[in-house]
Enzyme design. Structure first.
Site, PDB file in Angstrom:
ATOM      1  N   GLU A 172       0.837  -1.210   0.000  1.00 35.37           N
ATOM      2  CA  GLU A 172       0.000   0.000   0.000  1.00 35.37           C
ATOM      3  C   GLU A 172       0.871   1.259   0.000  1.00 35.37           C
ATOM      4  O   GLU A 172       0.881   2.040   0.950  1.00 35.37           O
ATOM      5  CB  GLU A 172      -0.951  -0.050   1.188  1.00 35.37           C
ATOM      6  CG  GLU A 172      -1.837  -1.283   1.097  1.00 35.37           C
ATOM      7  CD  GLU A 172      -2.908  -1.373   2.163  1.00 35.37           C
ATOM      8  OE1 GLU A 172      -3.068  -0.415   2.928  1.00 35.37           O
ATOM      9  OE2 GLU A 172      -3.573  -2.418   2.223  1.00 35.37           O
ATOM     10  N   HIS A 411     -18.297  -9.103   5.738  1.00 38.70           N
ATOM     11  CA  HIS A 411     -16.930  -8.631   5.988  1.00 38.70           C
ATOM     12  C   HIS A 411     -16.293  -9.485   7.066  1.00 38.70           C
ATOM     13  O   HIS A 411     -16.858  -9.631   8.153  1.00 38.70           O
ATOM     14  CB  HIS A 411     -16.948  -7.161   6.423  1.00 38.70           C
ATOM     15  CG  HIS A 411     -15.575  -6.599   6.650  1.00 38.70           C
ATOM     16  ND1 HIS A 411     -15.203  -5.952   7.801  1.00 38.70           N
ATOM     17  CD2 HIS A 411     -14.470  -6.604   5.858  1.00 38.70           C
ATOM     18  CE1 HIS A 411     -13.940  -5.564   7.702  1.00 38.70           C
ATOM     19  NE2 HIS A 411     -13.471  -5.944   6.539  1.00 38.70           N
ATOM     20  N   GLU A 413     -12.846  -9.373   8.805  1.00 40.81           N
ATOM     21  CA  GLU A 413     -11.499  -8.870   9.110  1.00 40.81           C
ATOM     22  C   GLU A 413     -10.856  -9.911  10.021  1.00 40.81           C
ATOM     23  O   GLU A 413     -11.441 -10.281  11.043  1.00 40.81           O
ATOM     24  CB  GLU A 413     -11.596  -7.503   9.809  1.00 40.81           C
ATOM     25  CG  GLU A 413     -10.292  -6.960  10.357  1.00 40.81           C
ATOM     26  CD  GLU A 413      -9.206  -6.832   9.292  1.00 40.81           C
ATOM     27  OE1 GLU A 413      -9.380  -6.040   8.363  1.00 40.81           O
ATOM     28  OE2 GLU A 413      -8.175  -7.538   9.406  1.00 40.81           O
ATOM     29  N   HIS A 481      -8.456  -8.246   1.016  1.00 41.48           N
ATOM     30  CA  HIS A 481      -7.660  -7.045   1.290  1.00 41.48           C
ATOM     31  C   HIS A 481      -6.380  -7.426   2.041  1.00 41.48           C
ATOM     32  O   HIS A 481      -6.342  -8.434   2.724  1.00 41.48           O
ATOM     33  CB  HIS A 481      -8.477  -6.049   2.116  1.00 41.48           C
ATOM     34  CG  HIS A 481      -9.415  -5.241   1.271  1.00 41.48           C
ATOM     35  ND1 HIS A 481      -9.521  -3.875   1.384  1.00 41.48           N
ATOM     36  CD2 HIS A 481     -10.256  -5.605   0.279  1.00 41.48           C
ATOM     37  CE1 HIS A 481     -10.402  -3.435   0.508  1.00 41.48           C
ATOM     38  NE2 HIS A 481     -10.873  -4.462  -0.174  1.00 41.48           N
ATOM     39  N   GLU A 482      -5.376  -6.603   1.911  1.00 46.59           N
ATOM     40  CA  GLU A 482      -4.056  -6.820   2.544  1.00 46.59           C
ATOM     41  C   GLU A 482      -3.451  -8.167   2.156  1.00 46.59           C
ATOM     42  O   GLU A 482      -2.752  -8.800   2.939  1.00 46.59           O
ATOM     43  CB  GLU A 482      -4.127  -6.695   4.071  1.00 46.59           C
ATOM     44  CG  GLU A 482      -4.447  -5.320   4.588  1.00 46.59           C
ATOM     45  CD  GLU A 482      -5.952  -5.067   4.624  1.00 46.59           C
ATOM     46  OE1 GLU A 482      -6.361  -3.975   4.216  1.00 46.59           O
ATOM     47  OE2 GLU A 482      -6.712  -5.937   5.054  1.00 46.59           O
ATOM     48  N   GLU A 500      -7.561  -6.089  -2.859  1.00 43.09           N
ATOM     49  CA  GLU A 500      -7.077  -4.731  -2.683  1.00 43.09           C
ATOM     50  C   GLU A 500      -5.604  -4.772  -3.108  1.00 43.09           C
ATOM     51  O   GLU A 500      -5.284  -4.531  -4.248  1.00 43.09           O
ATOM     52  CB  GLU A 500      -7.255  -4.281  -1.241  1.00 43.09           C
ATOM     53  CG  GLU A 500      -6.841  -2.849  -1.026  1.00 43.09           C
ATOM     54  CD  GLU A 500      -6.779  -2.510   0.433  1.00 43.09           C
ATOM     55  OE1 GLU A 500      -7.207  -1.413   0.786  1.00 43.09           O
ATOM     56  OE2 GLU A 500      -6.279  -3.332   1.236  1.00 43.09           O
ATOM     57  N   GLU A 506      -8.942   4.679  -0.145  1.00 44.39           N
ATOM     58  CA  GLU A 506      -9.096   4.895   1.296  1.00 44.39           C
ATOM     59  C   GLU A 506      -7.956   5.738   1.884  1.00 44.39           C
ATOM     60  O   GLU A 506      -8.151   6.413   2.887  1.00 44.39           O
ATOM     61  CB  GLU A 506      -9.183   3.558   2.031  1.00 44.39           C
ATOM     62  CG  GLU A 506      -7.905   2.735   1.925  1.00 44.39           C
ATOM     63  CD  GLU A 506      -7.955   1.425   2.720  1.00 44.39           C
ATOM     64  OE1 GLU A 506      -9.046   1.036   3.156  1.00 44.39           O
ATOM     65  OE2 GLU A 506      -6.888   0.815   2.895  1.00 44.39           O
TER      66      GLU A 506
HETATM   67  C1  NOJ Z   1      -8.361  -2.160   5.713  1.00 38.65           C
HETATM   68  C2  NOJ Z   1      -9.214  -2.315   4.510  1.00 38.65           C
HETATM   69  O1  NOJ Z   1      -8.556  -1.960   3.340  1.00 38.65           O
HETATM   70  C3  NOJ Z   1     -10.439  -1.480   4.715  1.00 38.65           C
HETATM   71  O2  NOJ Z   1     -11.215  -1.476   3.545  1.00 38.65           O
HETATM   72  C4  NOJ Z   1     -11.190  -2.016   5.885  1.00 38.65           C
HETATM   73  O3  NOJ Z   1     -12.315  -1.214   6.113  1.00 38.65           O
HETATM   74  C5  NOJ Z   1     -10.321  -2.016   7.138  1.00 38.65           C
HETATM   75  N1  NOJ Z   1      -9.071  -2.652   6.859  1.00 38.65           N
HETATM   76  C6  NOJ Z   1     -10.988  -2.741   8.291  1.00 38.65           C
HETATM   77  O4  NOJ Z   1     -11.083  -4.101   8.014  1.00 38.65           O
END
Ligand code: NOJ
Ligand code: CA
Length: 701
Positions: A172, A411, A413, A481-482, A500, A506
């Site tokens: 990133e 979602h 995470e 993501h990540e 991502e 963002e």
């Molecule tokens: C980073 C992600 O790129 C973002 O989209 C997300 O909202 C946050 N992490 C929390 O998971």
């Protein structure tokens, strides 16, 4: 002469014959590849495009734990060649049909002192070459550890290079544009506080896809295809010799890859042309990936979505239900902060908005317990992926969304705890199936567990694939993501709908942001491996957060153009509903723009400067154009000769106003309409940091 003397001479001749360099040449109309085993047994290759040097003599090899360095001392024991020409249809993509035409050469080698057998497979395409190493089944090597791969890419000059630092855990970054001899992560580290915290372990390492331009106008892209069961390849730069050297992301103890013969590495890819547009049109990376392992793909559907996400990013709302994990009442229950975005009423508001504007999905983050203490703690168990906060009614929302024909997007995470996710993934996917979620955004913020593993190492590469394969079993699409940056694996798993894996929109919410040139570089770098969940479509471009110095570094028209220039089958309309409702004429483009395409034309392209792309809507005669520029304003003529001859279209043009500028007046736009056909030329005036979006809808007259 005695018999013994004759015998000795015969051996010397044999050996010297064996030690003589052996060269193979392999070419098509554009590309000439030379491969040789040099006098000391070093395998090496070089590459020309129409007689221009692309890659100078570059050696190849490995170091294997216990076996040693396998860089020289090889002998050629055979070759095979074949060719292929086919056309295949991706489940989703930028074009309807993909041509796969290549010539293949396999060299079989034996390492003299260790007896190790190693093959190198070269595939030559019109626009470049892919090569991979294969370890055939063999006595001397069964389970083994690669401690280094020694693949060189020797460049023939001090090319202009678009690079991000070789961080093992993050991609990133904004891009640096320098000569190869000036690649220096440390210089970056000191100029940006955001980057200082994540500095790369090797100051001269960069990540792929690496984009370059030579002084005489050749565009060269280095990346990899089909990254599976192997770490990501970064490139260490030898600034003096202008040579890049493969640098594999290590595991927790410094090893690179644990392999079991027979096995193959990912393909190393070199795409080259004298036209920048050809780099973007190339399908070589997809062609080097395996066909879909999912037989019935009817449940995989590209879509646009909205989400309560920008509220969180800009501080209007939040992920967490209580202020901190210590905000508890006498009964030990969390005390609501009053700012929790993922509450039933708010989510219904987004469902209503999506339904009204024919947007397929609503992403809901922060719905499940754990967000009070999730960040940076390197804790194994943070989320269980199935327990909602008290103000989020999963059942009620399931019914509400279904009634309105909107899909909720899950979602998950993981806070970097991949082990926790591995244990709970099945349950999480069953939960999605039960409550009507057809897709999930997963994320890996923070340091990885297993502790010491890296986001881009072999363990995590396998984890991402396991999560995608498991999601497919449950008919769930996945947007990671990540993660490690993609390498075309979405051909094999078309439910791997986006990633991502780069610096998204963002960053404009919580940092100094992305420079205006950023989106002109991404297609040549990160997007070479696959689509990106960039989250475009911000309409309120300044003063959206408490920190009023923050802003999106584009105009509004450029945000619209990104729906065409940054390809993704999953596109977010990222801004708040109220900001869209305030500008319904501009929002119309987001409503109209599709996410599925039959054809793509790259009309103008120059990495770091500008990009104009036209795409034909899947199954419809309509076309859409996106044009973007960097910090410079530009005027460009776009010839609509790609439209069907003799047909009429209404062009709706979403342009920067004459006084628009990304910093001083980003929201100034003009929407105009005109009748066009395939003889029309449109004049685009792009503001500084600006863009232009056009819909071309076929009409009867
Ligand atoms: C980073 C992600 O790129 C973002 O989209 C997300 O909202 C946050 N992490 C929390 O998971
Ligand atoms: Ca520029």
């Amino acid at each position: 002469m005695t018999f013994l003397q004759v015998f000795a001479i015969a051996i010397i001749v044999l050996i010297s014959q064996d030690l003589n360099a052996q060269s193979l040449k392999f070419s098509n109309d554009n590309i000439q590849l030379s491969f040789s085993i040099e006098e000391n047994g070093t395998p090496a290759y070089s590459l020309l495009r129409q007689n221009k040097k692309v890659i100078n003599r570059s050696s190849m090899g490995f170091t294997i734990a216990g076996t040693g360095e396998l860089k020289k001392g090889f002998e050629l024991i055979g070759t095979d060649s074949s060719s292929k020409e086919e056309t295949w249809q991706p489940v989703w993509g930028e074009v309807e049909n993909i041509r796969n035409k290549y010539k293949q050469l396999t060299v079989h080698m034996r390492h003299r002192t260790t007896g190790v057998l190693l093959d190198i497979v070269f595939r030559l395409f019109e626009e470049g070459v892919g090569f991979r190493y294969e370890f055939p089944q063999q006595e001397k090597l069964k389970y083994f550890i690669v401690t280094d791969e020694h693949t060189e890419f020797a460049m023939d000059g001090d090319h202009k290079t678009f690079w991000i630092p070789g961080d093992y855990d993050s991609n990133e970054y904004p891009y640096s544009t320098t000569k190869i001899s000036e690649i220096d992560n440390m210089a970056m580290v000191t100029t940006s506080t955001e980057i200082a915290v994540r500095k790369a372990p090797d100051p001269e390492a960069v990540q792929t896809p690496l984009m370059m331009k030579t002084d005489d106008g050749l565009y060269i892209n280095i990346h990899e295809a089909a990254l599976r069961d192997y770490p990501a390849m970064q490139l260490h730069t030898d600034r003096k010799s202008k040579t890049f050297l493969s640098s594999l992301v290590p595991d927790a103890v410094g090893n690179k890859a644990y392999l079991h013969a027979p096995c193959k590495t990912p393909w190393r890819t070199i795409i080259v042309s004298d036209k920048a547009a050809d780099i973007l049109q190339s399908k070589m990376i997809l062609n080097l990936n395996e066909p879909s392992v999912i037989k019935n793909t009817s449940w995989i559907r590209p879509m646009k979505f909205v989400g309560i996400w920008w509220e969180m990013q800009t501080g209007v709302g939040g992920w967490n239900y209580a202020n901190t994990e210590k905000s508890i009442d006498a009964n030990g229950k969390l005390i609501p902060s009053g700012k929790h975005s993922a509450n039933t009423a708010n989510v219904k508001r987004y469902i209503d908005f999506a339904a009204k504007h024919s947007i397929g999905g609503v992403l809901v983050e922060g719905w499940n317990v754990g967000w009070e203490d999730w960040f940076g703690n390197w804790k194994e168990e943070v989320f269980d992926f199935v327990t909602p906060y008290p103000d989020f009614d999963v059942k009620e929302l399931r019914g509400y969304a279904a009634k309105k024909n909107v899909q909720l997007i899950m979602h998950n995470e993981t806070s970097g705890s991949a082990t926790n996710y591995e244990r709970r993934m099945d349950t999480a996917f069953r939960f999605m199936n039960k409550f009507g979620y057809h897709s999930v955004k997963t994320g890996y913020v923070g340091r990885i567990i297993p502790r010491g593993e890296h986001h881009d190492g072999q363990w995590m590469v396998n984890h991402y694939e396991r999560s995608v394969a498991k999601a497919a079993k449950h008919k769930v699409m996945i947007d990671i993501h990540e993660s490690v940056r993609p390498t075309g694996m979405h051909r094999t798993y078309p439910n791997w709908i986006a990633n991502e894996a780069a610096r998204g929109n963002e960053f404009n919410a919580f940092s100094s942001g992305n420079p205006p040139e950023h989106e002109t570089i991404l297609p040549f770098t990160r997007l070479m491996g696959g689509p990106m969940d960039y989250t475009p479509g911000i309409f309120k471009l300044q003063k959206y957060s408490a920190d009023t110095t923050r802003g999106v570094h584009t105009t509004l028209a450029k945000q619209l153009a990104l729906y065409v220039t940054l390809y993704s089958p999953l596109q977010m309309a990222a801004d708040l509903p109220g900001n869209y409702e305030a500008k319904p004429d501009a929002f119309r483009f987001i409503e109209d723009v599709p996410v599925e395409w039959d054809d793509t034309k790259i009309l103008y392209a120059e990495p770091g400067d500008y990009l104009i792309v036209a795409r034909k809507q899947k199954g419809a005669p309509n076309w859409f154009i996106g044009a973007i520029t960097d910090e410079n304003k530009r005027e460009m003529n776009v010839n609509l000769d790609f439209l069907e001859m003799g047909q009429h279209y209404t062009a709706t043009i979403y342009a920067d106003a004459s006084d628009a500028q990304w910093k001083t007046n980003p929201e100034a736009y003009i929407v105009s309409k005109q009748k066009v056909d395939n003889t029309t030329t449109l004049k685009f005036k792009l503001a500084e940091g600006g863009g232009c979006a056009v819909s071309l809808i076929k009409t009867s007259k």
